[in-house]
Design an enzyme around this catalytic site. Structure first.
Site, PDB file in Angstrom:
ATOM      1  N   THR A 118       7.294  26.509   6.885  1.00  0.00           N
ATOM      2  CA  THR A 118       5.932  26.118   6.436  1.00  0.00           C
ATOM      3  C   THR A 118       4.575  27.624   6.739  1.00  0.00           C
ATOM      4  OG1 THR A 118       7.083  24.283   6.354  1.00  0.00           O
ATOM      5  CG2 THR A 118       4.693  24.126   5.955  1.00  0.00           C
ATOM      6  N   TRP A 152       7.301  -0.564   3.177  1.00  0.00           N
ATOM      7  CA  TRP A 152       8.522   0.164   2.780  1.00  0.00           C
ATOM      8  C   TRP A 152       9.634   1.030   2.885  1.00  0.00           C
ATOM      9  CZ3 TRP A 152       9.907   4.883   1.580  1.00  0.00           C
ATOM     10  CH2 TRP A 152       9.176   6.555   2.107  1.00  0.00           C
ATOM     11  N   HIS A 155      15.011  11.919  12.694  1.00  0.00           N
ATOM     12  CA  HIS A 155      14.211  12.376  13.017  1.00  0.00           C
ATOM     13  C   HIS A 155      13.394  11.199  13.442  1.00  0.00           C
ATOM     14  CE1 HIS A 155      12.139  15.261  10.206  1.00  0.00           C
ATOM     15  NE2 HIS A 155      11.500  14.071  10.271  1.00  0.00           N
ATOM     16  N   HIS A 156      13.368  10.283  12.056  1.00  0.00           N
ATOM     17  CA  HIS A 156      12.961   9.241  11.696  1.00  0.00           C
ATOM     18  C   HIS A 156      12.897   8.138  12.603  1.00  0.00           C
ATOM     19  CE1 HIS A 156      10.817  10.509   7.932  1.00  0.00           C
ATOM     20  NE2 HIS A 156      11.748  10.972   8.095  1.00  0.00           N
ATOM     21  N   SER A 185      13.557   5.997 -13.603  1.00  0.00           N
ATOM     22  CA  SER A 185      12.405   7.249 -13.805  1.00  0.00           C
ATOM     23  C   SER A 185      11.634   8.583 -13.779  1.00  0.00           C
ATOM     24  CB  SER A 185      10.508   6.652 -13.862  1.00  0.00           C
ATOM     25  OG  SER A 185       9.901   7.594 -13.893  1.00  0.00           O
ATOM     26  N   SER A 186      11.587   9.324 -12.114  1.00  0.00           N
ATOM     27  CA  SER A 186      11.855  10.334 -11.819  1.00  0.00           C
ATOM     28  C   SER A 186      12.635  11.081 -11.930  1.00  0.00           C
ATOM     29  CB  SER A 186      11.073  10.039 -10.107  1.00  0.00           C
ATOM     30  OG  SER A 186      11.725   9.044  -9.715  1.00  0.00           O
ATOM     31  N   ASP A 246       6.608  22.331 -25.743  1.00  0.00           N
ATOM     32  CA  ASP A 246       6.756  21.314 -25.050  1.00  0.00           C
ATOM     33  C   ASP A 246       7.336  20.710 -24.111  1.00  0.00           C
ATOM     34  OD1 ASP A 246       7.176  18.041 -24.905  1.00  0.00           O
ATOM     35  OD2 ASP A 246       5.571  17.810 -26.615  1.00  0.00           O
ATOM     36  N   GLU A 284      12.571  13.418   0.394  1.00  0.00           N
ATOM     37  CA  GLU A 284      10.892  12.082  -0.114  1.00  0.00           C
ATOM     38  C   GLU A 284       9.795  12.498   0.279  1.00  0.00           C
ATOM     39  OE1 GLU A 284      10.328   9.931  -2.239  1.00  0.00           O
ATOM     40  OE2 GLU A 284       8.515   9.915  -2.595  1.00  0.00           O
ATOM     41  N   HIS A 332      13.829  11.611   4.293  1.00  0.00           N
ATOM     42  CA  HIS A 332      13.167  13.676   4.696  1.00  0.00           C
ATOM     43  C   HIS A 332      12.769  13.976   3.170  1.00  0.00           C
ATOM     44  CE1 HIS A 332      10.642  14.697   7.097  1.00  0.00           C
ATOM     45  NE2 HIS A 332      11.163  16.153   6.515  1.00  0.00           N
ATOM     46  N   HIS A 339       0.783  -1.132  -0.083  1.00  0.00           N
ATOM     47  CA  HIS A 339      -0.052   0.248   0.354  1.00  0.00           C
ATOM     48  C   HIS A 339       0.588   0.987   0.154  1.00  0.00           C
ATOM     49  CE1 HIS A 339      -2.954   2.993   0.922  1.00  0.00           C
ATOM     50  NE2 HIS A 339      -2.304   3.451   2.696  1.00  0.00           N
ATOM     51  N   LYS A 379       3.753  29.745   4.478  1.00  0.00           N
ATOM     52  CA  LYS A 379       2.978  29.354   3.760  1.00  0.00           C
ATOM     53  C   LYS A 379       2.109  29.516   4.052  1.00  0.00           C
ATOM     54  CE  LYS A 379       4.176  26.704   0.253  1.00  0.00           C
ATOM     55  NZ  LYS A 379       5.609  27.067  -0.514  1.00  0.00           N
ATOM     56  N   TYR A 426       9.327  16.110   1.252  1.00  0.00           N
ATOM     57  CA  TYR A 426       8.502  16.610   0.771  1.00  0.00           C
ATOM     58  C   TYR A 426       8.716  17.170  -0.803  1.00  0.00           C
ATOM     59  CZ  TYR A 426       9.559  18.476   5.322  1.00  0.00           C
ATOM     60  OH  TYR A 426       9.206  19.202   6.502  1.00  0.00           O
ATOM     61  N   ARG A 452       1.920  -0.300  15.091  1.00  0.00           N
ATOM     62  CA  ARG A 452       1.346  -0.023  13.982  1.00  0.00           C
ATOM     63  C   ARG A 452       1.934  -0.792  13.281  1.00  0.00           C
ATOM     64  NH1 ARG A 452       5.752   3.725  10.644  1.00  0.00           N
ATOM     65  NH2 ARG A 452       4.947   3.880   8.722  1.00  0.00           N
ATOM     66  N   SER A 509      -1.874  26.878  -4.180  1.00  0.00           N
ATOM     67  CA  SER A 509      -1.129  27.951  -4.609  1.00  0.00           C
ATOM     68  C   SER A 509      -1.347  29.110  -5.759  1.00  0.00           C
ATOM     69  CB  SER A 509       0.757  27.979  -4.470  1.00  0.00           C
ATOM     70  OG  SER A 509       0.955  27.832  -2.933  1.00  0.00           O
TER      71      SER A 509
END
Lengths: 533, 190
Positions: A330, A144, A304-305, A171-172, A108, A257, A255, A79, A333, A259, A452, A270
Site C-alpha cells: 500500500t 451487517w 484481525h477483525h 450478481s457480483s 463490448d 471484500e 477481508h 446502512h 502505491k 479490497y 459502536r 491511478s
C-alpha cells in the site's frame, strides 16, 4: 436520463439503439448497463445516506430521542449493507462496464446477456432487503456481519436477508467473470497485459477476489439458513457447533471484500493523477505487483477483525504481522502517486481535487488501520468508535471519494458535456471539510471508550458527537449538490472534446464524446503512444 | 472474435466459484481439526459419538469437584456429593438437588463452567439440565442428573477438575426489564 443519449451524431449506420423501456430492460450494451449500475448506485447512496442521518440524529445527544433501539440497530445494519453492496460495489462495476471495453479496445463485454442479468438482479435483491422493514420482526438489526446467534433471532426478515446476500453474490460473481473474460480475450491487437491501463488491472484483480471470496460468504449464510430452518448445527453450541467459527468463515470473505471495495478506487486514482500531473504514472509495473500483493495477502489476515474472540498467541501474532505487511505494497502505491505528481505540470480540476483528497485521507484511514492491527492495542479499540472512524476514512474518503473523482473525470466522456466546474469545486470543498468534521471526532470518542452500534452514550461524549452529527448532515446534504451537477451535465453544457482533459492518454480518449452506442467494432491497433505509458 | 476462448475462460472461472463454495464448507472440518489440535473451542463442541468411543483408563483416578451457586433466585441448590472420583473415559453421574424456597413458581436456568479452563475440552456432558429452563412450583424439590465423561486424553497434569453450575432466575427484574425494552418498546400498558 434519455436526453443524454438522444444527441444527434454522425455515426455509422449500425449505431441505432433500441427505444423505450426495452432499451434498458433488455440491454446488452456495456455503456447502457454501466449507466444503469451508476444510477442505481447513486440512488442507493441517498437511501443508505438517509439511514446514516437517522443514526447521526439519534446520536446528536445522549439518551433516546427519535428512534427506539431496535430501529437504531436496523439503521446501522442496513446502512452498512446498502453502502457496501448497493453503492460501492455496483458503482465500481458500473465504471468497469463503461470504461474497461473502451480502455482495451473491445466492442463490448464478453458476455453481454449475463451482464444484463447481473445488473437486473440488484434492484430485486434490494427490494427484498428493504422489504424486511415491513415484516414481522423488522429489518436486520444484528450488524451487517450477521453474527450468530444474534442474527438468527431476526424475525420473518431473516430468510430475505440470506437470499439477498445470495443474489448479490451471484450478481457480483457474474460481473467478475464477465470482466475477466473480457480482458483476457478481447484486448485490441498490440495491447499486452503490461500495456493495460491501471484501472483495468485493478479490476482484474478485484474480479479474482470476488470470485474467490463471494462463494465463501454464500456458504456461510447458507449455513446460517440451514441452522435456523433445517436443523443443522454449524454455529449452534447446543448441537455441537461453534458460533466463533462463523466469524472465521465470514471474515475469510470479509477481508478480501474490503479490497474489493478499495482496489477499483486505486485504479481510478491511478488514471486521474497522471492526467492532471501531465506525466505518465510513476512505477507502473510496481503498481501492478503491489495491487496483486495486496489482493494475495488479503486472504491471510482475516482474524484481525476478531482478535478479542479468543485465539492462540501464535495466531494473534501471525495475523498481526500479516496485517502489518499489507502496509508495504500500500505504501508503494501511495509513494508512486506522490512521485507521479513530483515536478508535474499540475492543475486542480474537480477530479484531481477528489483524487488528492483520496490520497491524503485514505492514508489517514490506513494509519488508523495499522493501529487497529496491533493486537494488544486492538483489545482497547475493538468495537469502539475508533473502528467506525477508521473504516469510514477508508470507505468514504477512500472508496466514495475515488468514485466521485471518477464520475467527474469521465462524465464529459459519457455525456459529451463538461460538468459545471464551479459547482464541482464547491461540492468538493464542502464535502472534504464536512467529512472530516463528521469522522475525525469519532477517533477521539472511540479512544475514550465510546462503543459502536449503541443508540445511547455516556454524557462525556456529547460535544464530539454533536460536532460529528453537524458534519454528517452537512456532508449528507451537500451530496444533493453532486446530484445536481450530474443532472445538469447530462442535460447540457459546454461541448467536450474527444480528449476532454489536456493530459489524458488512452484508447477511451480517442473516441468521440459521447462515444457512439457501439465502439471499436473493428479493433484499433495499439501503439506505445496510445497505451498508458 | 474468440467465442471459444471466452467459453474456456468462463468455465475455468466457474470451477473456481464452485470450488470456493465447497471450500467454505470445508472450513468447518478444518476449523474443528484446528481446535482439536490447539485445544481451543468450547467443551460442547465435542460430540456425543466421540465421547462414546473413548477407552477407559483403569490406572488413573481424577477428582471432579462439584460446585453450586445461585444468583437472584430464591432457590437452594446443592450437589449430592462435593467430590467424586472418576476414571477417565468412563461414563459418570452426578446428582444435584434444587428446591424452590419462594411461595410462587420460579423459572431458572443453570450456566455451567469447568475449571481449569484448559481442561474444559476434556469434560463432555452427555446429559445435562443446563441451558434448559427449569420451572419449580412453590416449595418444589427436584433432583437433577448430569452424565459426563472425562476424556482419556486428559493430560497428566490435571488431577482434579471443578464442574460448577450457577442458577440464574429467568424472571429476574433486570432481565425482565431488558426484554420488555427490546421486544415491546410501546408496551407500557400491559
Amino acid at each position: 436520463m434519455s436526453d443524454a443519449v438522444t444527441h444527434e451524431h454522425h455515426h455509422d449506420a449500425h449505431d441505432h439503439k433500441p427505444t423505450g423501456m426495452g432499451r434498458w430492460l433488455f440491454s446488452t450494451n456495456h455503456k447502457d448497463i454501466g449507466t444503469m449500475y451508476l444510477v442505481f448506485a447513486l440512488i442507493m447512496f441517498f437511501v443508505g445516506g438517509a439511514m446514516a442521518l437517522v443514526v447521526r440524529a439519534e446520536l446528536f445527544q445522549p439518551g433516546l430521542q427519535y428512534v427506539d433501539p431496535q430501529f437504531f440497530n436496523s439503521m446501522t445494519t442496513m446502512h452498512a449493507l446498502i453502502m457496501i453492496f448497493g453503492v460501492v460495489m455496483p458503482a465500481g462495476v458500473g465504471l468497469a462496464n463503461w470504461m474497461v471495453p473502451m480502455m482495451i479496445g473491445a466492442p463490448d463485454m464478453a458476455l453481454p446477456r449475463m451482464n444484463n442479468m447481473s445488473f437486473w438482479i440488484l434492484p430485486f435483491a434490494f427490494a427484498m432487503l428493504l422489504g424486511t422493514f415491513f415484516m414481522e420482526g423488522g429489518a436486520p438489526a444484528g450488524g451487517w456481519t450477521m453474527y450468530p446467534p444474534l442474527i438468527t433471532q431476526l424475525g420473518d426478515g431473516f430468510p430475505f436477508l440470506i437470499f439477498t446476500v445470495h443474489f448479490l453474490g451471484i450478481s457480483s460473481i457474474m460481473g467478475a467473470i464477465n470482466i475477466i473474460a473480457t480482458v483476457f480475450n478481447m484486448r485490441a491487437p498490440g495491447m499486452g497485459f503490461m500495456q493495460l491501463p491501471l484501472f483495468v488491472w485493478t479490476w482484474i484483480i478485484t474480479a479474482f477476489l470476488l470470485i474467490a471470496s463471494m462463494p465463501v460468504l454464500a456458504g456461510a449464510v447458507t449455513m446460517l439458513l440451514t441452522d435456523k430452518y433445517f436443523g443443522t448445527s454449524f454455529f449452534i453450541a447446543a448441537g455441537g457447533g461453534d458460533p466463533v467459527m462463523f466469524q472465521h468463515i465470514f471474515w475469510f470473505f470479509g477481508h478480501p471484500e474490503v479490497y474489493i471495495l478499495i482496489l477499483p478506487a486505486f485504479g481510478i486514482v491511478s488514471q486521474i493523477i497522471p492526467t492532471f500531473a501531465r506525466k505518465p504514472l510513476f512505477g507502473y509495473v510496481s503498481m501492478v505487483y503491489a495491487t496483486a500483493a495486496i489482493a494475495f495477502l488479503s486472504f491471510f489476515v482475516w482474524a484481525h477483525h476478531m482478535f478479542t474472540v479468543g485465539m492462540p498467541l501464535a495466531g494473534e501474532l501471525f495475523f498481526m504481522y500479516a496485517t502489518m505487511s499489507i502496509a508495504v505494497p500500500t505504501g508503494v502505491k501511495i509513494f508512486n502517486w506522490i512521485a507521479t505528481m513530483w515536478r508535474g505540470a499540475m492543475t486542480f480540476e474537480t477530479p484531481m481535487l477528489f483524487a488528492l483528497a483520496f490520497v491524503f485521507l485514505f492514508s489517514i484511514g490506513g494509519f488508523s488501520g495499522l493501529m487497529l492491527g496491533i493486537t494488544p492495542a486492538d483489545f482497547q479499540y475493538h468495537d469502539t468508535y475508533f473502528v467506525v472512524a477508521h473504516f469510514h476514512y477508508v470507505l468514504v474518503t477512500g472508496a466514495i471519494f475515488a468514485l466521485m473523482a471518477g464520475a467527474y473525470f469521465w462524465l464529459p466522456k459519457w455525456t459529451g458535456h463538461m460538468y459545471d466546474e464551479k459547482l464541482g469545486k464547491i461540492h468538493f470543498w464542502i464535502s472534504v471539510i464536512s467529512v472530516n468534521v463528521l469522522f475525525f471526532p469519532q477517533h477521539f470518542v472511540g479512544l475514550a471508550g465510546m462503543p459502536r452500534r449503541i443508540p445511547d452514550y455516556s454524557v462525556q461524549f456529547t460535544e464530539w458527537n454533536m460536532i460529528s452529527s453537524v458534519g454528517g448532515f452537512v456532508f449528507g446534504l451537500s451530496q444533493l449538490l453532486f446530484l445536481w451537477v450530474v443532472i445538469k451535465c447530462v442535460r447540457g453544457g459546454r461541448e467536450a472534446t474527444e480528449e476532454v482533459w489536456e493530459g489524458a492518454r488512452g484508447l477511451e480518449w480517442t473516441l468521440p464524446s459521447p462515444p457512439p452506442f457501439h465502439t471499436f467494432t473493428t479493433p484499433p491497433q495499439v501503439d506505445e503512444a496510445v497505451a498508458h505509458s | 472474435m474468440s467465442d471459444k476462448n471466452i467459453k474456456k475462460t468462463v468455465s475455468k472461472l466457474l470451477v473456481v466459484v464452485v470450488g470456493m463454495f465447497a471450500f467454505g464448507y470445508a472450513l468447518v472440518p478444518l476449523y474443528e481439526a484446528y481446535c482439536d489440535l490447539t485445544g481451543r473451542g468450547s467443551d460442547s463442541a465435542t460430540s456425543a459419538a466421540a465421547v462414546a468411543a473413548g477407552d477407559v483408563d483403569e490406572n488413573r483416578l481424577v477428582t471432579v469437584a462439584l460446585d453450586t451457586n445461585t444468583r437472584d433466585i430464591p432457590w437452594t441448590f446443592k450437589a449430592g456429593q462435593h467430590k467424586i472420583k472418576v476414571r477417565p473415559g468412563e461414563l459418570s453421574e452426578a446428582v444435584f438437588i434444587v428446591q424452590n424456597q419462594a411461595n410462587r413458581p420460579v423459572t431458572g436456568r443453570a450456566i455451567p463452567s469447568v475449571s481449569p479452563t484448559q481442561a474444559g475440552v476434556y469434560l463432555s456432558k452427555t446429559e445435562c439440565f443446563c441451558f434448559v429452563e427449569q420451572v419449580l412450583a412453590p416449595g418444589e424439590r427436584r433432583e437433577m442428573q448430569v452424565r459426563f465423561v472425562v476424556d482419556a486424553d486428559l493430560p497428566e497434569r490435571f488431577s482434579s477438575l471443578t464442574l460448577s453450575y450457577t442458577f440464574f432466575s429467568v424472571d429476574s427484574p433486570v432481565e425482565v426489564a431488558a426484554r420488555r425494552k427490546i421486544l415491546e418498546p410501546e408496551a407500557t400498558n400491559s
